[in-house]
Design a protein around this motif. Sequence first.
Motif, PDB file in Angstrom:
ATOM      1  N   ASP A 241       0.807  -1.221   0.000  1.00 31.86           N
ATOM      2  CA  ASP A 241       0.000   0.000   0.000  1.00 31.86           C
ATOM      3  C   ASP A 241       0.840   1.271   0.000  1.00 31.86           C
ATOM      4  O   ASP A 241       0.290   2.370  -0.004  1.00 31.86           O
TER       5      ASP A 241
ATOM      6  N   THR B 264      -1.166   2.942  -5.637  1.00 28.86           N
ATOM      7  CA  THR B 264      -0.667   3.523  -4.388  1.00 28.86           C
ATOM      8  C   THR B 264      -0.548   5.044  -4.499  1.00 28.86           C
ATOM      9  O   THR B 264      -0.749   5.765  -3.522  1.00 28.86           O
TER      10      THR B 264
ATOM     11  N   LYS C   4      -8.592   4.285  -2.206  1.00 25.45           N
ATOM     12  CA  LYS C   4      -7.875   3.018  -2.274  1.00 25.45           C
ATOM     13  C   LYS C   4      -8.658   2.020  -3.120  1.00 25.45           C
ATOM     14  O   LYS C   4      -9.822   1.752  -2.862  1.00 25.45           O
TER      15      LYS C   4
END
Length: 440
Positions: free
Chosen positions: A42, A356, A365
């Motif tokens: 992430d 990301t 996200k």
Amino acid sequence: MNQVLKNILKSRWYPVIFQIITLFFFSIVIYTLITGPASPHDNFGTALTWVLWWPIIPLIFLLLGRFWCAICPFATINDFVQKFAGMKLKVPNFLKKYGIWIIDATFIIITWSDHIWGIVENPRGSGILLLLITTGVIFSGVLFERRTWCRYLCFLGGLAGNYSRTGMLKLRATPDICKNCTTLACYKGSKNAPGCPLFEVPRNMQTSATCNLCGYCVKNCPNDSINISFKPPASELWFIKRPRLEESFLAIVIMGIVFVQNLTMLEIWQKWQKALTNILHTDSYPVLFTVLFLIAMTIPVVLTLVASKGASYANRQKTWENFARYGYSLIPLDLAGHIAHNLFHLLAEGKSIYYTGLAFFTGKKLEGMSPAIVSSSTITFLQYTILVLGAILSLYTAWKIAKNNEPKNTFNVFLPFSILIIIFLLINIYLFMLPMAMRM
């Protein structure tokens, strides 16, 4: 085209504009690595560093030589610190003599540390590594003149020096023009630009290994002697007059590092660890990895020594002399192995840079999205193609070195090194045949 490149290097905006861009992204990388998500999957900084930058850096060396070293954020930080707080002491003779050995050791230690502490898979670890390097750069900039760190201490600079010898872009001075020059502005600097940051005099330069294409000499030369031109890949390796053992050693060790980088991302790695556990009666990962790491480092060195010994029967040279001279022939295959390995991460995980980055800048996200840019079969085809091309270039390089130094006995000297290169190619092909784990 050559004149276009020359005009770019003469521009007052070069390389400043590129330095600003790389320093900006470096700041983002540091910030996200230290403060961003703890999971590498992430973290935007992890994606930028290990999925984008690390895979494309060898391509830059191949196409543009050490251009990256002109715009590297560490170099920019060095120059900034030096401008306001630099003592500008002379480079110690110890660094001039042993700097490349320090680079060799640092490269090996960082590779070892990555696998022991998981630097790549740990955003905080990656951030700390970059901050430690920045600290070293600052100390060097405060103490020593020019870019001492880049020339004598930077592990990436050592890698760049080796790989840039295969580069297709070169900067050289015109001897007939330079022979009457008394100003030496290219080295000393002038009101137009500083002197050469890597301590080179262009009229004496025989290699691209220590030229970062910063353009300072082009701006400073009062006689317009400096030219930019293209050259065949690896052609610089064919005519090295004074081979250095430490440079060849780095080239040979890099082959072992490529083996390690591949092995640790394969399922077979687990089987090897179990086998070694039974032999050493320990399940300590640091111990197991260190032993396997040393083996991987040793194999290319031993095989190259064997080839060098075989060649010594033909050319009557000492084994270490052949080791130093013909170790350079492995650089194209080194570069190919580096590109092929990291091409997997770039093409199989490349979209993670977008995902990301989107999360970093917008907070949005995306879940369950594939990071692959192309199919695995396409990646495998490209990897094999790159490896074969690298091996062919290494074979041709070994042949040219033998022909230039042993014109009457070329084939007998070339033969053991051709076998060596083919063995390394086959090992790499086998490793790339196996499924590889992802970073992101």
